[in-house]
Design a protein around this motif. Structure first.
Motif, PDB file in Angstrom:
ATOM      1  N   UNK A 263     -62.459  -2.045  14.082  1.00  0.00           N
ATOM      2  CA  UNK A 263     -63.478  -1.673  13.107  1.00  0.00           C
ATOM      3  C   UNK A 263     -63.386  -0.162  12.832  1.00  0.00           C
ATOM      4  N   UNK A 264     -64.296   0.326  11.762  1.00  0.00           N
ATOM      5  CA  UNK A 264     -64.745   1.474  11.708  1.00  0.00           C
ATOM      6  C   UNK A 264     -66.321   1.546  11.747  1.00  0.00           C
ATOM      7  N   UNK A 265     -66.639   2.733  12.450  1.00  0.00           N
ATOM      8  CA  UNK A 265     -68.319   2.916  12.892  1.00  0.00           C
ATOM      9  C   UNK A 265     -68.609   4.533  12.423  1.00  0.00           C
ATOM     10  N   UNK A 266     -69.294   4.543  11.688  1.00  0.00           N
ATOM     11  CA  UNK A 266     -69.813   5.986  11.418  1.00  0.00           C
ATOM     12  C   UNK A 266     -71.127   6.520  11.805  1.00  0.00           C
ATOM     13  N   UNK A 267     -71.365   7.723  12.578  1.00  0.00           N
ATOM     14  CA  UNK A 267     -72.529   8.273  13.141  1.00  0.00           C
ATOM     15  C   UNK A 267     -72.601   9.385  13.630  1.00  0.00           C
ATOM     16  N   UNK A 284     -73.374   0.775   8.766  1.00  0.00           N
ATOM     17  CA  UNK A 284     -72.393   1.749   9.525  1.00  0.00           C
ATOM     18  C   UNK A 284     -71.048   1.339  10.082  1.00  0.00           C
ATOM     19  N   UNK A 285     -71.135  -0.043   9.894  1.00  0.00           N
ATOM     20  CA  UNK A 285     -70.140  -0.669  10.589  1.00  0.00           C
ATOM     21  C   UNK A 285     -69.333  -1.586   9.682  1.00  0.00           C
ATOM     22  N   UNK A 286     -68.021  -1.218   9.804  1.00  0.00           N
ATOM     23  CA  UNK A 286     -67.166  -2.003   8.975  1.00  0.00           C
ATOM     24  C   UNK A 286     -66.057  -2.792   9.586  1.00  0.00           C
ATOM     25  N   UNK A 287     -65.606  -4.112   9.453  1.00  0.00           N
ATOM     26  CA  UNK A 287     -64.259  -4.609  10.100  1.00  0.00           C
ATOM     27  C   UNK A 287     -63.429  -4.598   9.111  1.00  0.00           C
TER      28      UNK A 287
END
Length: 301
Positions: A263-267, A284-287
């Motif tokens: 996943x990609x998580x940004x924060x 904020x969350x992308x698989x």
């Protein structure tokens, strides 16, 4: 205390070995292609009709957009990472100022993206139009496309998030702006938690594989390693679970099915028993590399 699944805890040693062997594939895994960026799509998806916005001017001293009535807006849903200068100052705000100074013909308007915060500032969608064509574009999308900012979901719905990610992806692929520099660092691997040591307090993008899931009465945990004292972790309130699952459900996922997914998580990075982030907004969350994706080839909540 972070909660690991019993299976992950019982096989900690072997999982650590497997994680180490799999680590190179984390960065090899890329997000599925997004639809091409379309400026007017961003306007419609994020803010609707720009004619409802009020004229604003940019105040470089406060890095805000101010209306004639005194309403103060900041550009919502983006972050402008800053590299430290020799004098110890950050250049994030300066990059926005330089961007606007390089386009003196732009007329700016703003519309609220959310409620006024406790400091009297309103998150806004900022529109920019030029006297040459008259069409208003979303300033956030243009800053993302120029590589001056990164996407930081806070108010964007699904369609808006897709449009802003597409703008960011265009800059990333072309190595524009921040994406063509080595500092500040924008993307981190969750397989290397020590690399986050200098990122505490900064808004970044993290990519990696979720090793296990955990849950208490009040908190959900996405664990990216087997040792919660040092590994990267994402937390969210249990009360937000239904909202996140509803968003994930559009592309066939739930929180309970994310174990093993990249996943990609940004924060904003926090240093709490290892690096961590808090999931406050579903986008904020992308698989990554999701074959079941239903939105332009990507799975995004």
């Amino acid at each position: 205390m972070r909660v690991n699944s019993l299976r992950a805890a019982g096989a900690a040693f072997f999982a650590c070995i497997a994680s180490a062997l799999a680590a190179p594939t984390v960065f090899a895994t890329e997000q599925a292609p997004l639809a091409p960026f379309e400026p007017m799509r961003a306007v419609a998806a994020c803010a609707g009709a720009p004619e409802n916005a009020v004229p604003v001017t940019y105040d470089s001293d406060e890095s805000l957009f101010v209306s004639a009535s005194g309403e103060r807006f900041f550009a919502g849903d983006i972050q402008m990472p800053a590299s430290e200068q020799a004098d110890g100052q950050d250049d994030g705000n300066n990059s926005l100022q330089a961007y606007l100074e390089g386009r003196p013909d732009l007329e700016l308007t703003a519309a609220p993206a959310g409620p006024e915060n406790r400091w009297g500032l309103t998150p806004g969608w900022v529109f920019a139009s030029s006297g040459s064509d008259g069409d208003a574009v979303l300033l956030q999308a243009e800053l993302l496309r120029a590589g001056v900012a990164i996407f930081a979901p806070d108010h964007a719905g699904a369609a808006c998030a897709d449009a802003l990610r597409a703008a960011e992806a265009q800059a990333s692929q072309a190595r524009e702006g921040l994406w063509g520099k080595t500092t500040p660092r924008l993307v981190y691997s969750t397989a290397a938690p020590k690399s986050f040591s200098g990122a505490s307090g900064h808004y970044v993008i993290a990519r990696g594989r979720i090793v296990s899931l955990g849950k208490t009465r009040s908190t959900r945990y996405l664990n990216f390693g087997n040792y919660w004292k040092t590994d990267f972790t994402v937390t969210l309130k249990a009360s937000d679970e239904d909202e996140v699952n509803a968003a994930l459900g559009r592309s066939g996922w739930t929180l309970d099915t994310l174990e093993g997914q990249v996943v990609e998580i940004r924060g904003s990075v926090q240093d709490r028993d290892g690096p961590s982030m808090v999931l406050r907004h579903p986008e904020q969350l992308v698989v990554l590399n999701d074959k079941r994706a239903g939105r332009d080839g990507q799975s995004s909540n």
